[in-house]
Design a protein around this motif. Structure first.
Motif, PDB file in Angstrom:
ATOM      1  N   PRO A 110       8.973  11.692 -52.281  1.00 28.76           N
ATOM      2  CA  PRO A 110       9.216  11.738 -50.842  1.00 28.76           C
ATOM      3  C   PRO A 110       9.593  10.370 -50.267  1.00 28.76           C
ATOM      4  O   PRO A 110      10.491  10.271 -49.436  1.00 28.76           O
ATOM      5  CB  PRO A 110       7.886  12.207 -50.255  1.00 28.76           C
ATOM      6  CG  PRO A 110       7.168  12.843 -51.371  1.00 28.76           C
ATOM      7  CD  PRO A 110       7.648  12.221 -52.622  1.00 28.76           C
ATOM      8  N   TYR A 111       8.906   9.321 -50.734  1.00 29.93           N
ATOM      9  CA  TYR A 111       9.181   8.000 -50.167  1.00 29.93           C
ATOM     10  C   TYR A 111      10.569   7.510 -50.550  1.00 29.93           C
ATOM     11  O   TYR A 111      11.313   7.001 -49.712  1.00 29.93           O
ATOM     12  CB  TYR A 111       8.131   6.993 -50.646  1.00 29.93           C
ATOM     13  CG  TYR A 111       6.748   7.348 -50.198  1.00 29.93           C
ATOM     14  CD1 TYR A 111       5.813   7.867 -51.086  1.00 29.93           C
ATOM     15  CD2 TYR A 111       6.361   7.187 -48.874  1.00 29.93           C
ATOM     16  CE1 TYR A 111       4.546   8.203 -50.680  1.00 29.93           C
ATOM     17  CE2 TYR A 111       5.090   7.520 -48.457  1.00 29.93           C
ATOM     18  CZ  TYR A 111       4.185   8.029 -49.361  1.00 29.93           C
ATOM     19  OH  TYR A 111       2.939   8.371 -48.951  1.00 29.93           O
TER      20      TYR A 111
ATOM     21  N   HIS B  64     -10.213  11.039 -58.757  1.00 30.96           N
ATOM     22  CA  HIS B  64      -8.922  11.671 -58.974  1.00 30.96           C
ATOM     23  C   HIS B  64      -7.785  10.724 -58.587  1.00 30.96           C
ATOM     24  O   HIS B  64      -6.814  10.530 -59.329  1.00 30.96           O
ATOM     25  CB  HIS B  64      -8.937  12.940 -58.129  1.00 30.96           C
ATOM     26  CG  HIS B  64      -7.630  13.601 -57.975  1.00 30.96           C
ATOM     27  ND1 HIS B  64      -7.041  14.295 -58.995  1.00 30.96           N
ATOM     28  CD2 HIS B  64      -6.807  13.687 -56.929  1.00 30.96           C
ATOM     29  CE1 HIS B  64      -5.905  14.777 -58.556  1.00 30.96           C
ATOM     30  NE2 HIS B  64      -5.731  14.431 -57.314  1.00 30.96           N
ATOM     31  N   VAL B  65      -7.948  10.061 -57.416  1.00 28.51           N
ATOM     32  CA  VAL B  65      -6.892   9.169 -56.950  1.00 28.51           C
ATOM     33  C   VAL B  65      -6.812   7.939 -57.844  1.00 28.51           C
ATOM     34  O   VAL B  65      -5.716   7.481 -58.191  1.00 28.51           O
ATOM     35  CB  VAL B  65      -7.153   8.762 -55.482  1.00 28.51           C
ATOM     36  CG1 VAL B  65      -6.140   7.746 -55.041  1.00 28.51           C
ATOM     37  CG2 VAL B  65      -7.111   9.974 -54.584  1.00 28.51           C
ATOM     38  N   ASN B  68      -4.944   8.726 -60.935  1.00 19.51           N
ATOM     39  CA  ASN B  68      -3.507   8.813 -60.689  1.00 19.51           C
ATOM     40  C   ASN B  68      -2.877   7.436 -60.543  1.00 19.51           C
ATOM     41  O   ASN B  68      -1.844   7.132 -61.137  1.00 19.51           O
ATOM     42  CB  ASN B  68      -3.238   9.599 -59.401  1.00 19.51           C
ATOM     43  CG  ASN B  68      -3.171  11.078 -59.651  1.00 19.51           C
ATOM     44  OD1 ASN B  68      -2.678  11.503 -60.681  1.00 19.51           O
ATOM     45  ND2 ASN B  68      -3.663  11.865 -58.722  1.00 19.51           N
ATOM     46  N   LEU B  69      -3.508   6.583 -59.736  1.00 20.73           N
ATOM     47  CA  LEU B  69      -2.934   5.268 -59.490  1.00 20.73           C
ATOM     48  C   LEU B  69      -2.934   4.442 -60.768  1.00 20.73           C
ATOM     49  O   LEU B  69      -1.972   3.747 -61.069  1.00 20.73           O
ATOM     50  CB  LEU B  69      -3.718   4.550 -58.388  1.00 20.73           C
ATOM     51  CG  LEU B  69      -3.587   5.162 -57.000  1.00 20.73           C
ATOM     52  CD1 LEU B  69      -4.486   4.433 -56.028  1.00 20.73           C
ATOM     53  CD2 LEU B  69      -2.149   5.089 -56.523  1.00 20.73           C
ATOM     54  N   GLN B  72      -0.137   5.205 -62.889  1.00 18.14           N
ATOM     55  CA  GLN B  72       1.164   4.790 -62.388  1.00 18.14           C
ATOM     56  C   GLN B  72       1.318   3.280 -62.321  1.00 18.14           C
ATOM     57  O   GLN B  72       2.311   2.793 -61.789  1.00 18.14           O
ATOM     58  CB  GLN B  72       1.404   5.398 -61.000  1.00 18.14           C
ATOM     59  CG  GLN B  72       1.555   6.901 -61.074  1.00 18.14           C
ATOM     60  CD  GLN B  72       1.742   7.526 -59.711  1.00 18.14           C
ATOM     61  OE1 GLN B  72       2.160   6.873 -58.764  1.00 18.14           O
ATOM     62  NE2 GLN B  72       1.430   8.802 -59.604  1.00 18.14           N
ATOM     63  N   LEU B 177      -4.496  11.876 -68.262  1.00 16.67           N
ATOM     64  CA  LEU B 177      -3.419  12.847 -68.122  1.00 16.67           C
ATOM     65  C   LEU B 177      -3.951  14.192 -67.672  1.00 16.67           C
ATOM     66  O   LEU B 177      -3.319  14.899 -66.897  1.00 16.67           O
ATOM     67  CB  LEU B 177      -2.689  13.021 -69.462  1.00 16.67           C
ATOM     68  CG  LEU B 177      -1.632  11.972 -69.805  1.00 16.67           C
ATOM     69  CD1 LEU B 177      -1.144  12.194 -71.213  1.00 16.67           C
ATOM     70  CD2 LEU B 177      -0.466  12.068 -68.840  1.00 16.67           C
ATOM     71  N   LYS B 265      -1.749  18.733 -71.951  1.00 14.77           N
ATOM     72  CA  LYS B 265      -0.930  17.844 -71.118  1.00 14.77           C
ATOM     73  C   LYS B 265      -0.463  16.613 -71.882  1.00 14.77           C
ATOM     74  O   LYS B 265       0.191  15.748 -71.326  1.00 14.77           O
ATOM     75  CB  LYS B 265      -1.752  17.383 -69.907  1.00 14.77           C
ATOM     76  CG  LYS B 265      -2.157  18.537 -69.019  1.00 14.77           C
ATOM     77  CD  LYS B 265      -1.373  18.539 -67.741  1.00 14.77           C
ATOM     78  CE  LYS B 265      -1.642  19.818 -66.982  1.00 14.77           C
ATOM     79  NZ  LYS B 265      -3.080  19.970 -66.656  1.00 14.77           N
TER      80      LYS B 265
ATOM     81  N   LEU C 568       2.700   9.767 -54.908  1.00 15.32           N
ATOM     82  CA  LEU C 568       2.356  10.675 -53.818  1.00 15.32           C
ATOM     83  C   LEU C 568       1.042  10.234 -53.200  1.00 15.32           C
ATOM     84  O   LEU C 568       0.169  11.044 -52.913  1.00 15.32           O
ATOM     85  CB  LEU C 568       2.233  12.125 -54.335  1.00 15.32           C
ATOM     86  CG  LEU C 568       3.536  12.746 -54.834  1.00 15.32           C
ATOM     87  CD1 LEU C 568       3.262  14.086 -55.482  1.00 15.32           C
ATOM     88  CD2 LEU C 568       4.512  12.923 -53.691  1.00 15.32           C
ATOM     89  N   GLY C 570      -1.303   8.732 -54.604  1.00 11.87           N
ATOM     90  CA  GLY C 570      -2.433   8.873 -55.510  1.00 11.87           C
ATOM     91  C   GLY C 570      -2.990  10.272 -55.528  1.00 11.87           C
ATOM     92  O   GLY C 570      -3.938  10.566 -56.232  1.00 11.87           O
ATOM     93  N   GLY C 571      -2.390  11.164 -54.760  1.00 12.31           N
ATOM     94  CA  GLY C 571      -2.939  12.513 -54.705  1.00 12.31           C
ATOM     95  C   GLY C 571      -2.267  13.483 -55.650  1.00 12.31           C
ATOM     96  O   GLY C 571      -2.428  14.686 -55.503  1.00 12.31           O
ATOM     97  N   ASN C 572      -1.524  12.950 -56.633  1.00 10.58           N
ATOM     98  CA  ASN C 572      -0.777  13.838 -57.531  1.00 10.58           C
ATOM     99  C   ASN C 572      -1.700  14.857 -58.171  1.00 10.58           C
ATOM    100  O   ASN C 572      -2.748  14.525 -58.681  1.00 10.58           O
ATOM    101  CB  ASN C 572      -0.130  13.056 -58.681  1.00 10.58           C
ATOM    102  CG  ASN C 572       0.756  11.952 -58.178  1.00 10.58           C
ATOM    103  OD1 ASN C 572       0.292  11.064 -57.499  1.00 10.58           O
ATOM    104  ND2 ASN C 572       1.996  12.021 -58.531  1.00 10.58           N
ATOM    105  N   LEU C 573      -1.277  16.093 -58.134  1.00  6.99           N
ATOM    106  CA  LEU C 573      -1.998  17.138 -58.855  1.00  6.99           C
ATOM    107  C   LEU C 573      -1.187  17.505 -60.070  1.00  6.99           C
ATOM    108  O   LEU C 573       0.030  17.482 -60.048  1.00  6.99           O
ATOM    109  CB  LEU C 573      -2.173  18.370 -57.968  1.00  6.99           C
ATOM    110  CG  LEU C 573      -3.174  18.210 -56.837  1.00  6.99           C
ATOM    111  CD1 LEU C 573      -3.165  19.458 -55.976  1.00  6.99           C
ATOM    112  CD2 LEU C 573      -4.567  17.987 -57.409  1.00  6.99           C
ATOM    113  N   GLN C 574      -1.882  17.876 -61.111  1.00  8.34           N
ATOM    114  CA  GLN C 574      -1.172  18.198 -62.340  1.00  8.34           C
ATOM    115  C   GLN C 574      -0.361  19.459 -62.154  1.00  8.34           C
ATOM    116  O   GLN C 574      -0.678  20.329 -61.383  1.00  8.34           O
ATOM    117  CB  GLN C 574      -2.175  18.412 -63.462  1.00  8.34           C
ATOM    118  CG  GLN C 574      -3.126  17.253 -63.621  1.00  8.34           C
ATOM    119  CD  GLN C 574      -2.404  15.959 -63.912  1.00  8.34           C
ATOM    120  OE1 GLN C 574      -1.452  15.951 -64.668  1.00  8.34           O
ATOM    121  NE2 GLN C 574      -2.841  14.884 -63.307  1.00  8.34           N
TER     122      GLN C 574
END
Lengths: 283, 300, 626
Positions: A110-111, B64-65, B68-69, B72, B177, B265, C568, C570-574
């Motif tokens: 989106p960004y 969870h966040v 993810n971070l 990335q 993952l 995954k 997103l 950090g809220g990415n869902l699988q």
């Protein structure tokens, strides 16, 4: 200096000069904010670090768009400094910008998507003024070739003041500085996270930085053209214009894209086109 | 010249902080402390960042966040836990919603104590993090440079500790993952692993004296059940995994089938296995987020 | 002479045959055979253009009589249509046209001396090549497309394919006649046939909307036809000749008013402001119609006529007015195309805009402008046709014309998506064709009437926006897609691949086309011609190489790149492009383009542009009469 020599000097010196300009920009902005600021060589450290980082991407192909973007920006500057047709230079530059935008579209986040749309709006905002600048220069010097324009007798800014002012307005957009930093934000101001550059990392991000350096040098070279009759004044004025751009960056807040587009086209129509109307009415 | 020490870009994340440490972190950017003179830029974007600065204790949502971070962030990356809450959970440690400090989710490199941590301490922590990052980068570059001198050999019980940490690091990546840390490999202990050397054949890939890949196999009847391959995160994009699968096949020359089990995954691992000729034949749900995928390779 | 006649008559004959064929197989054979024959004929003509056509095999008089008879029949049919639809304007225009032509035939017809009836020059060869190759490709495409149209996509539309294909080929023959005609009555005859074909094809689906739009197209084209007839009569009264070449070389006193009237006819045919609504409405027709008639060939007839008139109107107020109409249309079309997400509407607006640019060049009429205009025609015809055909295929597979639904097309239908990108790059990217043409047009404008550059600079910035955002929509991949198994049928793929190749070679070899065809034509009239120049050609080639590196980079398969999710917060869902929203809910990522409807009001823009254009056209006629 013959064209080939100029070309090679450009290829080697432009990133150095561009990086120094970027570093100087950060330092001066910091000083304006009562801070010390990073060393002038900071952009080079940044690029060096980025070059060694892992390359993360959402799709591998997004990096190929950026590679094309870099090559085409270098090609644009090379064309310009070798003295060829200004219209072709503009079109080459537009193609480069399109590759940058397509890379951000490919990243599909989106960004980066909104950054890409806004970058397109920015291109739409400055393109008329840039074309009118080339046309204005043609009307005065009777040639589109940069080497012809550079060797013209009179100082162009005296005959093209409106075009010059409009061009500086367009420069503000092209440098992606406030109030037109809609698509990506350097430094601390974040609205779209990193906007168009959000999904790029490592070498690709380094390539985007270097492409921006080549771009700055090319744009300041164009400012020089307005004062080309006196080379010293030309170089000084290029730096003065860049300093002005940095000042405006620190003073103004970001515009909405509607205002940015409308104001840019209004300035183009009144200042740029007005100048051309006057030129065509004069004998 | 590495460049890392001169250009640290930060990703600042507030896990569940009271914002005290965050205010102090942002104060570092103000003219009084002006951390930009060290080249530090507060990017909001993990893909651009080197240092992951986390404040606050970790609850279920922020786990969870953070996962993810962390995923990335490009290598080499450094995690700095700022404040008492990020280090251990602080005064909220006993709360029902708090799992603990940041190190219950991702490995932390630097702890900055304080409540709230002072800007000077934060800057000091970032500088220490830079030193860690330089080490990682040098190791990464050296190992990558010597990749063509990788030694593939059978492993013995003496290698168990290194293989255990390697397996845990690999399992951590899989856990990120899948967003679920119920992988058995994460909870394996050293004695358990040492026992396995009795009935399994272990192989290792060694670069610069360090074990960067491990795999094990056990023959039952005609079938070899393969565990792994576990490859160090820095070497995921090379052919280490493929080579190790070959080693196992060479060792068990008489076997008719080779079976391996991975999480659903783990796409990169799946790609490696498919490239080596493995085909999936069964799936089994383990937890809501993890489904085991069983692959088999038939030997003619 | 025989080759030219064959090119005109063979498609017409094929049209008659196809009208009688009900079955698919024989239709296919006829279409493929005739297309190949026509293409071969065009290429043969291009390779050895005849210097002197020689005599007609049948007597001129007989042909004239035949044409008059067919025209009368067409006129009666149109009157019938107008009466049945209670459309006053159609009836009035047709009666007026009939009166003018009838009176003309009565008083002068028999001894009208038009010199050569048919002629061949480089410009008409270029137009013939476009008509044959591009048009032929479209006919091939139509085989597969219409089959799917009737069997799957639009089962409710009555299957009148024999009529459809016969009309396509009759139209192709009429276009050949149009570009080879020198005698104005002959040109008029073929002109009217194209109007009728357009009317019948737009109304093909026989829905209420189609009928309405067909009538609108008919009315506007009839106005153009009336203007054409008046031009013919006036020119004859003052010069007693009826040849196009004679018109071009007569002096201003005689030729200016007929030229203005003919430009008006061209403007209506090319859907310039204020007549652009018929082209937009014509998009209801099936895609081959949109591609053939309403982007690549028929509307090109309109701008062909304006470019032919260029030597007459250059430097006059009439020419200036024509040029400004073109400029206004270019700006209008470019801005309006930004506001709509419907793919065919975007293409229609873009067509109107590009035709406006050609009309601008024609109105200016200098040698540079005409050179630019012909280049624009070539590149626009190929690229736009490719785009229309791709959009047709996509519409069938996605069941939607909305650009927003084309997200991820690069994975779902990779070949078609790549061809669409080629078409769009051909329309907007340097170093491809349209950019070269825009460069040429800009130079021409600056040399002749610098103030007209206003339209070009603002318009071309706007075109960039809508093309690139469409390209971005094709390459973005938000949710994982698997590839569609059978993207396109054989006929469609032959046409699409062929056209992509043509677009590509046209760009690559455009210096060759320029020196062989366009420059001799322009130099023949003006004594000198615009040209790209060796240095600039070299630059174009280098740029082409750099841009071509881009597809080659895909060979490296993304080595050394680690793939991760997009950011997103950090809220990415699988499992897909979703993220954890505010209350832990699963939200999906959607990306929607900007359509700027708040600052660009399509309806207001149409009205303003239309009003300006009406004023300009009135000024044009006023200055021609005075």
């Amino acid at each position: 200096m013959n064209a080939w020599l100029r070309l090679i000097v450009y290829l080697v010196a432009a990133p150095v000069i561009g990086g120094l300009l970027a570093g100087w920009d950060r330092r001066v902005s910091a000083r304006m904010q009562s801070r010390q600021g990073p060393p002038i060589l900071q952009p080079f450290y940044d690029v060096l670090k980025l070059w060694q980082k892992q390359n993360l991407a959402v799709f591998p192909s997004q990096n190929y768009y950026i590679l094309s973007f870099l090559l085409l920006v270098i090609f644009t500057g090379a064309l310009f400094f070798a003295g060829s047709d200004l219209l072709l230079v503009i079109f080459a530059f537009t193609t480069a910008a399109i590759f940058f935008v397509l890379g951000a579209y490919k990243a599909s986040s989106p960004y980066s998507f909104i950054g890409a749309e806004r970058e397109l709006i920015q291109i739409m905002a400055y393109e008329p003024m840039v074309l009118l600048t080339a046309i204005g220069m043609y009307m005065v010097t009777k040639t589109f070739y940069v080497r012809g324009i550079a060797s013209h007798g009179t100082m162009l800014v005296l005959v093209l003041p409106g075009v010059f002012l409009g061009f500086v307005y367009a420069l503000e957009i092209k440098f992606r500085k406030s109030p037109f930093d809609l698509s990506s934000s350097h430094h601390a101001h974040q609205e779209l996270v990193r906007g168009i550059t959000t999904e790029f990392s490592g070498r690709t991000l380094a390539m985007i930085e270097v492409a921006h350096w080549y771009e700055s040098v090319f744009l300041l070279g164009w400012v020089y053209l307005f004062f080309a009759a006196s080379p010293v004044v030309g170089v000084v004025m290029s730096l003065v214009v860049y300093a002005f751009v940095v000042l405006v960056d620190n003073v103004f807040a970001r515009l909405k894209w509607q205002t940015a587009l409308r104001s840019a086209w209004a300035v183009t129509a009144v200042l740029g086109f007005g100048n051309i109307v006057i030129l065509s009415l004069l004998p | 010249m590495n460049g890392f020490k001169k250009s640290p870009w930060i990703l600042h994340y507030d896990a569940s902080s009271c914002n005290g440490c965050d205010i102090e972190t942002l104060a570092c950017l103000t003219p009084v402390f002006d951390v930009e003179r060290l080249g530090v830029v507060n990017t909001g974007n993990p893909k651009h960042a080197d240092i992951f600065l986390v404040t606050g204790a970790v609850n279920e949502q922020s786990k969870h966040v953070i996962r993810n971070l962390y995923r990335q962030l490009p290598e080499p990356k450094v995690v700095v836990a700022v404040g008492a809450c990020a280090a251990t959970g602080g005064i909220f440690r006993e709360c029902y919603n708090i799992s603990g400090g940041v190190d219950c989710v991702v490995p932390v490199d630097v702890y900055v104590p304080g409540c709230a941590a002072r800007p000077e301490a934060i800057i000091d922590g970032v500088v220490k993090g830079l030193a860690v990052m330089e080490e990682k980068q040098t190791a990464m570059a050296a190992d990558r440079g010597n990749l063509d001198q990788t030694l593939y050999a059978a492993a013995d019980v003496g290698d168990a500790p290194s293989i255990l940490s390697l397996a845990k690091a690999a399992a951590l990546t899989e856990a990120l993952l899948h967003d679920d840390d119920s992988f058995p490999a994460l909870k394996r202990t050293l004695p358990q692993l040492q026992q396995e050397f009795d009935w399994r054949l272990f192989f290792k890939a060694v670069v610069n004296g360090k074990i960067i890949g491990a795999i094990s196999g056990r023959l039952t009847g005609d079938t070899v059940s393969v565990n792994g391959p576990a490859v160090h995160p820095y070497f995921r994009n090379s052919d280490v995994a493929g080579r190790m699968l070959e080693e196992v096949e060479r060792a068990f020359r008489g076997a008719k089938q080779f079976e391996v089990c991975i999480g659903n995954k783990s796409e990169q691992l799946l790609l490696e296995l498919v490239k080596a000729g493995y085909l999936s034949f069964k799936t089994e749900v383990f937890t809501p987020k993890i489904t085991w995928v069983y692959l088999r390779k038939e030997k003619k | 002479m025989m080759l030219v006649l064959a090119l005109v008559l063979v498609p017409c004959l094929a049209g008659v045959i196809l009208f009688c064929l009900r079955a698919e197989r024989p239709r296919r054979t006829v279409v493929v055979a005739v297309t190949l024959a026509v293409c071969a004929g065009c290429v043969a003509l291009a390779c050895r253009p005849p210097l002197d056509l020689g005599e007609l095999p049948v007597s001129r008089h007989a042909i004239n009589l035949g044409m008059t008879a067919i025209e009368a029949l067409m006129g009666l049919y149109i009157l019938y249509v107008g009466v049945r639809a209670r459309h006053f304007l159609i009836v009035a225009l047709m009666l007026a046209q009939g009166a003018v032509v009838g009176w003309f035939e009565w008083t002068a017809g028999a001894d009208a001396d038009a010199g050569l009836a048919l002629f061949v020059d480089k410009f008409s060869i270029v137009m013939a090549l476009i008509n044959g190759i591009v048009g032929g490709g479209i006919c091939l495409y139509a085989l597969g497309y219409m089959r799917e149209y009737h069997t799957e996509a639009h089962r409710d539309v009555p299957d009148r394919r024999p009529l459809f294909f016969s009309l396509l080929f009759v139209f192709m023959g009429a276009m050949f006649g149009l570009v080879f005609a020198n005698a104005l009555p002959w040109l008029f005859f073929f002109w009217e046939i194209t109007t009728l074909c357009s009317f019948l094809l737009i109304g093909y689906t026989q829905t209420e909307e189609a009928r309405r739009n067909a009538l609108r197209a008919l009315v506007m084209n009839l106005a153009g036809g009336l203007s054409f007839a008046l031009a013919m009569v006036w020119f004859y009264r003052n010069s007693h000749t009826l040849g196009l070449q004679q018109l071009i070389y007569s002096g201003h006193a005689i030729a200016l008013l007929p030229a203005a009237l003919l430009c008006f006819a061209g403007i209506t045919k090319a859907a310039q402001c204020p007549f652009s609504s018929w082209l937009l409405g014509a998009m209801v027709a099936p895609t081959p119609v949109s591609a053939m008639l309403h982007s690549s060939t028929m509307v090109k007839a309109g701008v062909y006529l304006v470019l032919r008139m260029a030597p007459v109107i250059t430097g006059t107020t009439v020419g200036l007015m024509v040029a400004v109409v073109g400029g206004v249309t270019f700006l209008y079309g470019s801005l309006a195309a930004i506001t709509t997400p419907e793919a065919k509407r975007v293409l229609a607006y873009s067509t109107v805009a590009n035709l406006g640019l050609v009309v601008l060049c024609g109105g200016i009429g200098t040698y540079e402008a005409v050179w630019a205009g012909v280049l624009l025609i070539i590149f626009h015809a190929t690229a736009k046709c490719l785009l229309f055909l791709c959009v047709g295929v996509v519409e069938h597979k996605l069941h939607s014309r909305n650009i927003e639904d084309m997200s991820g097309l690069i994975l779902y239908m990779p070949r078609v998506a790549v061809m669409m990108m080629i078409g769009m790059a051909g329309m907007s990217l340097a170093p491809f064709g349209m950019l070269i043409s825009k460069w040429a047009a800009l130079r021409a404008v600056v040399d002749a009437h610098p103030l007209l550059c206003f339209f070009i600079v603002f318009g071309s910035s706007a075109t960039l926006f809508f093309w690139v955002k469409w390209m971005g929509k094709l390459v973005e991949v938000v949710r994982p897609q698997s590839r569609l198994i059978k993207e396109i049928s054989l006929d469609e793929s032959v046409a699409l691949y062929g056209l992509s190749l043509v677009t590509f070679t046209a760009c690559l070899f455009f210096p060759f086309f320029s020196t062989q065809f366009i420059e001799p034509y322009v130099a023949g009239i003006y004594g000198e011609s615009g040209f790209l120049g060796q240095g600039n050609t070299l630059i174009m080639v280098i740029m082409m190489v750099v841009v071509m590196l881009f597809p080659l980079s895909f060979l490296s398969h993304g080595r050394g790149v680690k793939l991760v999710d997009p950011y997103l917060g950090g809220g990415n869902l699988q499992g897909g492009p979703s993220f954890a929203g505010a209350a832990g809910e699963v939200e999906n990522v959607t990306l929607h383009n900007y359509y700027m409807t708040s600052i660009i009001n399509e309806i207001l823009l149409t009205r303003v542009a239309g009003l300006c254009a009406v004023g300009l056209l009135l000024a044009m006629f006023a200055s021609a009469l005075l």
